[in-house]
Design a protein around this motif. Structure first.
Motif, PDB file in Angstrom:
ATOM      1  N   LEU A  45      62.799  39.445  71.123  1.00 40.52           N
ATOM      2  CA  LEU A  45      62.410  40.881  70.748  1.00 40.52           C
ATOM      3  C   LEU A  45      62.355  41.001  68.846  1.00 40.52           C
ATOM      4  CD1 LEU A  45      65.230  42.258  72.960  1.00 40.52           C
ATOM      5  CD2 LEU A  45      62.392  42.124  73.109  1.00 40.52           C
ATOM      6  N   GLY A  46      60.764  41.515  69.021  1.00 35.45           N
ATOM      7  CA  GLY A  46      60.502  41.723  68.001  1.00 35.45           C
ATOM      8  C   GLY A  46      60.185  41.166  66.960  1.00 35.45           C
ATOM      9  N   LYS A  47      60.281  39.663  67.395  1.00 35.16           N
ATOM     10  CA  LYS A  47      59.063  38.498  66.578  1.00 35.16           C
ATOM     11  C   LYS A  47      57.998  37.870  67.127  1.00 35.16           C
ATOM     12  CE  LYS A  47      64.063  37.121  64.826  1.00 35.16           C
ATOM     13  NZ  LYS A  47      64.405  37.686  65.474  1.00 35.16           N
ATOM     14  N   ALA A  48      58.023  38.187  68.427  1.00 33.04           N
ATOM     15  CA  ALA A  48      55.980  37.537  68.193  1.00 33.04           C
ATOM     16  C   ALA A  48      56.014  38.272  68.340  1.00 33.04           C
ATOM     17  CB  ALA A  48      56.620  37.312  70.372  1.00 33.04           C
ATOM     18  N   TYR A  49      55.040  39.462  69.299  1.00 35.79           N
ATOM     19  CA  TYR A  49      54.206  40.477  69.080  1.00 35.79           C
ATOM     20  C   TYR A  49      55.114  41.962  68.724  1.00 35.79           C
ATOM     21  CZ  TYR A  49      52.554  36.513  70.907  1.00 35.79           C
ATOM     22  OH  TYR A  49      51.314  35.559  71.254  1.00 35.79           O
ATOM     23  N   ASN A  50      54.453  42.384  67.892  1.00 30.89           N
ATOM     24  CA  ASN A  50      55.612  44.056  68.101  1.00 30.89           C
ATOM     25  C   ASN A  50      54.158  44.538  67.079  1.00 30.89           C
ATOM     26  OD1 ASN A  50      57.663  45.825  68.396  1.00 30.89           O
ATOM     27  ND2 ASN A  50      58.861  45.362  66.394  1.00 30.89           N
ATOM     28  N   PRO A  51      54.021  46.332  67.181  1.00 27.98           N
ATOM     29  CA  PRO A  51      54.335  46.081  68.615  1.00 27.98           C
ATOM     30  C   PRO A  51      53.106  45.552  69.569  1.00 27.98           C
ATOM     31  CG  PRO A  51      52.296  47.890  67.019  1.00 27.98           C
ATOM     32  CD  PRO A  51      53.003  46.779  66.789  1.00 27.98           C
ATOM     33  N   LEU A  52      53.723  45.786  71.473  1.00 29.04           N
ATOM     34  CA  LEU A  52      52.438  44.748  71.816  1.00 29.04           C
ATOM     35  C   LEU A  52      51.864  45.936  72.771  1.00 29.04           C
ATOM     36  CD1 LEU A  52      51.711  43.062  73.622  1.00 29.04           C
ATOM     37  CD2 LEU A  52      53.941  42.452  75.297  1.00 29.04           C
ATOM     38  N   PHE A  53      50.747  46.213  72.526  1.00 30.86           N
ATOM     39  CA  PHE A  53      50.114  47.288  73.324  1.00 30.86           C
ATOM     40  C   PHE A  53      49.909  46.929  74.524  1.00 30.86           C
ATOM     41  CE2 PHE A  53      46.081  50.495  73.511  1.00 30.86           C
ATOM     42  CZ  PHE A  53      46.817  51.690  73.204  1.00 30.86           C
ATOM     43  N   ILE A  54      50.098  47.170  75.605  1.00 28.98           N
ATOM     44  CA  ILE A  54      48.609  46.427  76.811  1.00 28.98           C
ATOM     45  C   ILE A  54      47.816  48.113  77.031  1.00 28.98           C
ATOM     46  CG2 ILE A  54      48.963  46.006  79.332  1.00 28.98           C
ATOM     47  CD1 ILE A  54      52.110  44.771  78.071  1.00 28.98           C
ATOM     48  N   TYR A  55      46.352  47.238  77.577  1.00 24.83           N
ATOM     49  CA  TYR A  55      45.724  48.788  78.549  1.00 24.83           C
ATOM     50  C   TYR A  55      45.518  48.090  79.639  1.00 24.83           C
ATOM     51  CZ  TYR A  55      41.508  46.976  76.223  1.00 24.83           C
ATOM     52  OH  TYR A  55      40.706  45.762  75.797  1.00 24.83           O
ATOM     53  N   GLY A  56      44.141  48.913  80.173  1.00 24.45           N
ATOM     54  CA  GLY A  56      44.347  48.346  81.159  1.00 24.45           C
ATOM     55  C   GLY A  56      43.989  50.178  82.516  1.00 24.45           C
ATOM     56  N   GLY A  57      43.130  49.916  83.521  1.00 22.71           N
ATOM     57  CA  GLY A  57      42.785  50.559  84.621  1.00 22.71           C
ATOM     58  C   GLY A  57      44.241  51.176  85.611  1.00 22.71           C
TER      59      GLY A  57
ATOM     60  N   GLY B 286      50.349  44.482  65.848  1.00 21.50           N
ATOM     61  CA  GLY B 286      49.932  44.002  66.283  1.00 21.50           C
ATOM     62  C   GLY B 286      49.432  43.286  67.281  1.00 21.50           C
ATOM     63  N   LEU B 287      49.531  43.202  68.962  1.00 21.61           N
ATOM     64  CA  LEU B 287      48.780  42.839  69.455  1.00 21.61           C
ATOM     65  C   LEU B 287      48.790  42.958  70.977  1.00 21.61           C
ATOM     66  CD1 LEU B 287      47.191  39.147  71.021  1.00 21.61           C
ATOM     67  CD2 LEU B 287      49.549  39.679  72.149  1.00 21.61           C
ATOM     68  N   ILE B 288      47.182  43.262  70.882  1.00 23.46           N
ATOM     69  CA  ILE B 288      46.361  44.689  71.646  1.00 23.46           C
ATOM     70  C   ILE B 288      45.984  43.137  73.293  1.00 23.46           C
ATOM     71  CG2 ILE B 288      44.306  46.495  71.945  1.00 23.46           C
ATOM     72  CD1 ILE B 288      44.962  47.180  69.559  1.00 23.46           C
ATOM     73  N   VAL B 289      47.372  43.460  74.345  1.00 22.71           N
ATOM     74  CA  VAL B 289      46.095  42.372  75.166  1.00 22.71           C
ATOM     75  C   VAL B 289      45.115  43.828  76.593  1.00 22.71           C
ATOM     76  CG1 VAL B 289      47.609  40.287  74.746  1.00 22.71           C
ATOM     77  CG2 VAL B 289      48.190  42.664  76.168  1.00 22.71           C
ATOM     78  N   ASP B 290      44.869  43.087  77.361  1.00 19.80           N
ATOM     79  CA  ASP B 290      44.607  44.176  78.444  1.00 19.80           C
ATOM     80  C   ASP B 290      44.564  43.361  80.107  1.00 19.80           C
ATOM     81  OD1 ASP B 290      42.591  42.094  78.305  1.00 19.80           O
ATOM     82  OD2 ASP B 290      40.866  43.837  78.186  1.00 19.80           O
ATOM     83  N   ILE B 291      44.872  44.632  81.199  1.00 19.57           N
ATOM     84  CA  ILE B 291      44.276  44.091  82.273  1.00 19.57           C
ATOM     85  C   ILE B 291      43.259  44.442  83.295  1.00 19.57           C
ATOM     86  CG2 ILE B 291      45.749  44.190  84.380  1.00 19.57           C
ATOM     87  CD1 ILE B 291      48.327  44.259  83.023  1.00 19.57           C
ATOM     88  N   GLN B 292      42.745  43.283  83.242  1.00 11.14           N
ATOM     89  CA  GLN B 292      41.096  43.326  84.277  1.00 11.14           C
ATOM     90  C   GLN B 292      41.568  43.734  85.691  1.00 11.14           C
ATOM     91  OE1 GLN B 292      38.481  44.921  82.946  1.00 11.14           O
ATOM     92  NE2 GLN B 292      39.403  44.280  81.086  1.00 11.14           N
ATOM     93  N   PRO B 293      40.269  44.035  86.111  1.00 15.34           N
ATOM     94  CA  PRO B 293      41.043  44.399  87.704  1.00 15.34           C
ATOM     95  C   PRO B 293      41.131  42.554  88.331  1.00 15.34           C
ATOM     96  CG  PRO B 293      39.547  45.977  87.254  1.00 15.34           C
ATOM     97  CD  PRO B 293      39.731  44.972  85.921  1.00 15.34           C
ATOM     98  N   PRO B 294      41.701  42.619  89.150  1.00 17.10           N
ATOM     99  CA  PRO B 294      41.905  40.946  89.881  1.00 17.10           C
ATOM    100  C   PRO B 294      40.666  40.744  90.588  1.00 17.10           C
ATOM    101  CG  PRO B 294      43.494  42.474  90.572  1.00 17.10           C
ATOM    102  CD  PRO B 294      42.324  43.192  90.110  1.00 17.10           C
ATOM    103  N   GLU B 295      40.388  39.590  90.624  1.00 15.03           N
ATOM    104  CA  GLU B 295      39.417  38.824  91.365  1.00 15.03           C
ATOM    105  C   GLU B 295      40.135  38.633  92.514  1.00 15.03           C
ATOM    106  OE1 GLU B 295      41.268  37.072  89.054  1.00 15.03           O
ATOM    107  OE2 GLU B 295      39.653  37.577  88.196  1.00 15.03           O
ATOM    108  N   LEU B 296      38.986  37.698  93.690  1.00 14.34           N
ATOM    109  CA  LEU B 296      39.304  37.466  95.006  1.00 14.34           C
ATOM    110  C   LEU B 296      40.271  37.137  95.125  1.00 14.34           C
ATOM    111  CD1 LEU B 296      38.165  38.452  97.748  1.00 14.34           C
ATOM    112  CD2 LEU B 296      36.967  36.101  97.880  1.00 14.34           C
ATOM    113  N   GLU B 297      41.117  35.940  94.377  1.00 17.76           N
ATOM    114  CA  GLU B 297      41.493  34.824  94.571  1.00 17.76           C
ATOM    115  C   GLU B 297      42.841  35.646  94.553  1.00 17.76           C
ATOM    116  OE1 GLU B 297      38.712  34.196  93.164  1.00 17.76           O
ATOM    117  OE2 GLU B 297      37.377  32.657  95.440  1.00 17.76           O
ATOM    118  N   THR B 298      42.710  36.129  93.150  1.00 16.42           N
ATOM    119  CA  THR B 298      43.695  37.109  92.368  1.00 16.42           C
ATOM    120  C   THR B 298      44.718  38.392  93.700  1.00 16.42           C
ATOM    121  OG1 THR B 298      43.437  35.921  90.849  1.00 16.42           O
ATOM    122  CG2 THR B 298      45.241  37.765  90.749  1.00 16.42           C
ATOM    123  N   ARG B 299      43.602  39.097  94.029  1.00 20.56           N
ATOM    124  CA  ARG B 299      43.744  39.881  95.043  1.00 20.56           C
ATOM    125  C   ARG B 299      44.695  39.152  96.541  1.00 20.56           C
ATOM    126  NH1 ARG B 299      38.623  42.201  93.865  1.00 20.56           N
ATOM    127  NH2 ARG B 299      38.277  41.212  96.253  1.00 20.56           N
TER     128      ARG B 299
END
Ligand code: ADP
Ligand code: MG
Length: 340
Positions: free
Chosen positions: A33-45, A161-174
């Motif tokens: 906590l507080g040491k890896a990525y701060n803030p962690l910002f997650i975005y996606g649909g 901190g770090l900004i990461v995103d979630i994309q729509p999953p592809e077929l196998e992941t779905r």
């Protein structure tokens, strides 16, 4: 009172190429906590697992150490609590509640925009937590740069901190997600059914889950064995609705046809005027008529940067105001798209 939903765990979050960075970052954050990525910002649909992963972080922290103070809250609830605290003169309690946390998980942060007092208060909460190296994780439907009308001082902090995103999953992941969800309901689905579902429900995982609930309900109510015909029948409505909904490919097709060029030419990146305009119109309409994020539209138009997409949209918006002819053209195309 962490507000954590035990249903959402790392262990039942299916990881694929579309979300692996977000998963890894979220896991890392919950481990230190507080040491890896701060803030962690997650975005996606919509429906791509942001709320799920936020709870998973909280649940994991708690599992490791019950004593850690974790709070999950949506930014709307944050606003409501703030309003209440102001009304009943409980601001000190409000501030303390947030500032003594080890980890604040705040969902759908985009909703604090245009709410001056909320922004102000969140700004101070953020600073207090950050200065004490307490973890902050936020989710949003878009990256900080695209959240309109939010104060710059907040936006810049989202980038610390770090900004990461979630994309729509592809077929196998779905397919993997569908298997996992079916497991939860003790529902056994054959491979062809899993594939059929995955092909028909392309983007929104929440929708997939809804469908599984529906299949499960029908199956137990009517004591039916579940074969593909059965699934097809009960899903007919939903699928028809889906197939009719607007998508970028359709929009590109119709726009290109209107200007008598091929879709490939339109997407080729050529700088000729008679190609640029259709392309910009198609981008503008994709933005207007679909739920796709800028990143998704960028990919579908083979563009290198978000800026190109944003520029095309604002350019067309301006042109429409100047030229009623263009306005009419676009309205006509829009009608065609909706009839496809
Ligand atoms: P968001 O907050 O991004 O709109 P949610 O977190 O509410 O989406 O997810 C919607 C539903 O889809 C939830 O039931 C969630 O468990 C499920 N879901 C989304 N992504 C995944 C995934 N990768 N693995 C398992 N379930 C998922
Ligand atoms: Mg959510």
């Amino acid at each position: 009172k962490s507000n954590l939903n035990p249903r959402y765990q790392f262990s039942n979050f299916v990881v694929g190429p579309n979300n692996q960075l977000t998963y890894a970052a979220s896991y890392a954050v919950s481990e230190s906590l507080g040491k890896a990525y701060n803030p962690l910002f997650i975005y996606g649909g919509v429906g791509l697992g942001k709320t799920h992963i936020l709870h998973a972080i909280g649940n994991h922290i708690k599992e490791k150490n019950q004593k850690k103070k974790v709070l999950y809250i949506s930014s709307e609830e944050f606003t409501n609590e703030l309003i209440n605290s102001i009304q009943y003169k409980k601001m000190t309690q409000f501030r303390n509640k947030f500032r003594e946390l080890d980890c604040l998980l705040i969902d759908d942060i985009q909703f604090i925009s245009k709410k001056e007092r909320t922004e102000e208060e969140f700004f101070h909460t953020f600073n207090a937590l950050y200065e004490n190296q307490k973890q902050i994780v936020m989710t949003s439907d878009k990256p900080p740069s695209e959240i309109k009308e939010i104060e710059d001082r907040l936006k810049s902090r989202f980038n610390w901190g770090l900004i990461v995103d979630i994309q729509p999953p592809e077929l196998e992941t779905r397919m993997a997600i569908i298997r996992k969800k079916a497991e939860n309901y003790n529902l056994s689905l054959s491979d062809d059914i899993v594939e059929f579902l995955a092909k028909n429900f392309e983007t929104n995982v929440r929708e997939i889950e809804g469908i599984i609930v529906k299949i499960n309900a029908y199956a137990s109510l009517f004591k039916q064995t579940i074969n593909i015909e059965f699934v097809e029948t009960i899903l007919q409505d939903v699928i028809e609705r889906k197939q009719n909904t607007l998508n970028v490919e359709n929009i590109q097709e119709v726009v290109a046809k209107h200007f008598n060029i091929t879709k490939d030419t339109m997407l080729s990146g050529k700088r000729d005027k008679h190609i640029i305009l259709p392309r910009e119109i198609a981008i503008f309409l994709s933005r207007k008529l679909t739920q796709h994020s800028l990143s998704e539209i960028k990919i579908k138009f083979n563009m290198k940067s978000h800026a190109t997409i944003i520029n095309s949209c604002s350019k067309i918006e301006k042109e429409i105001e100047k030229s009623s002819q263009l306005k009419e053209t676009i309205e006509k195309i829009e009608k065609n798209i909706k009839n496809v």
